[in-house]
Scaffold this motif. Structure first.
Motif, PDB file in Angstrom:
ATOM      1  N   LYS A 175     -12.688   8.150  11.701  1.00  0.00           N
ATOM      2  CA  LYS A 175     -12.187   7.793  13.045  1.00  0.00           C
ATOM      3  C   LYS A 175     -12.264   8.997  13.981  1.00  0.00           C
ATOM      4  CE  LYS A 175      -8.973   4.206  11.571  1.00  0.00           C
ATOM      5  NZ  LYS A 175      -7.562   3.840  11.422  1.00  0.00           N
ATOM      6  N   PHE A 176     -11.866  10.156  13.465  1.00  0.00           N
ATOM      7  CA  PHE A 176     -11.910  11.366  14.280  1.00  0.00           C
ATOM      8  C   PHE A 176     -13.340  11.706  14.679  1.00  0.00           C
ATOM      9  CE2 PHE A 176     -12.537  15.947  14.654  1.00  0.00           C
ATOM     10  CZ  PHE A 176     -11.690  16.220  15.708  1.00  0.00           C
ATOM     11  N   GLN A 218       4.445  11.853  18.491  1.00  0.00           N
ATOM     12  CA  GLN A 218       3.872  10.604  18.000  1.00  0.00           C
ATOM     13  C   GLN A 218       3.687   9.587  19.130  1.00  0.00           C
ATOM     14  OE1 GLN A 218       6.259   9.187  14.758  1.00  0.00           O
ATOM     15  NE2 GLN A 218       5.726  10.907  13.434  1.00  0.00           N
ATOM     16  N   VAL A 278      -7.824  15.666   4.552  1.00  0.00           N
ATOM     17  CA  VAL A 278      -7.679  14.535   5.472  1.00  0.00           C
ATOM     18  C   VAL A 278      -8.297  13.308   4.815  1.00  0.00           C
ATOM     19  CG1 VAL A 278      -8.328  13.668   7.747  1.00  0.00           C
ATOM     20  CG2 VAL A 278      -7.755  16.076   7.457  1.00  0.00           C
ATOM     21  N   MET A 336       1.399   5.933  10.808  1.00  0.00           N
ATOM     22  CA  MET A 336       1.286   7.374  10.755  1.00  0.00           C
ATOM     23  C   MET A 336       1.134   7.782   9.301  1.00  0.00           C
ATOM     24  SD  MET A 336       1.204  10.291  12.386  1.00  0.00           S
ATOM     25  CE  MET A 336       1.684  10.037  14.040  1.00  0.00           C
ATOM     26  N   SER A 337       0.153   8.584   9.040  1.00  0.00           N
ATOM     27  CA  SER A 337      -0.134   9.051   7.687  1.00  0.00           C
ATOM     28  C   SER A 337       0.806  10.192   7.301  1.00  0.00           C
ATOM     29  CB  SER A 337      -1.584   9.521   7.626  1.00  0.00           C
ATOM     30  OG  SER A 337      -1.874  10.032   6.361  1.00  0.00           O
ATOM     31  N   ASP A 357     -10.872   7.741   5.848  1.00  0.00           N
ATOM     32  CA  ASP A 357     -10.837   6.833   7.006  1.00  0.00           C
ATOM     33  C   ASP A 357     -10.377   7.556   8.265  1.00  0.00           C
ATOM     34  OD1 ASP A 357      -8.243   6.986   5.820  1.00  0.00           O
ATOM     35  OD2 ASP A 357      -7.647   5.195   6.929  1.00  0.00           O
ATOM     36  N   THR A 358      -9.441   8.474   8.115  1.00  0.00           N
ATOM     37  CA  THR A 358      -8.978   9.253   9.275  1.00  0.00           C
ATOM     38  C   THR A 358     -10.087  10.172   9.765  1.00  0.00           C
ATOM     39  OG1 THR A 358      -6.714   9.183   8.436  1.00  0.00           O
ATOM     40  CG2 THR A 358      -7.212  10.878  10.073  1.00  0.00           C
ATOM     41  N   MET A 359     -10.794  10.809   8.848  1.00  0.00           N
ATOM     42  CA  MET A 359     -11.890  11.694   9.223  1.00  0.00           C
ATOM     43  C   MET A 359     -12.992  10.930   9.945  1.00  0.00           C
ATOM     44  SD  MET A 359     -13.198  14.682   9.431  1.00  0.00           S
ATOM     45  CE  MET A 359     -12.262  15.713   8.341  1.00  0.00           C
TER      46      MET A 359
END
Length: 71
Positions: A17-18, A55, A10, A1-2, A13-15
């Protein structure tokens, strides 16, 4: 969890994936699940949506409320 704070950008890497996940949703754009709503005539129809997540899990519920003149 970030550990990203609300005002932070953001992470890349999270962006990515989204955005990848978001593109998969296009396959469901025209998906329908027919449901019988009964007599839909009346004084108004409302759609109520509730959702929550943590979560470890998420949940959502949708229901239709139909107003009738006689209560």
């Amino acid at each position: 969890m970030s550990k990203v704070k609300w005002e932070d950008s953001v992470p890349t890497d999270t962006m990515l994936k989204f955005q990848s996940w978001q593109k998969t949703l296009q396959a469901y754009a025209n998906h329908e699940v027919p449901r019988y709503l009964g007599d839909v005539t009346g004084d108004g129809t409302e759609i109520h949506v509730f959702c929550d997540a943590s979560q470890r899990a998420f949940a959502a519920v949708v229901y239709v409320r139909m107003k009738k003149a006689d209560g």
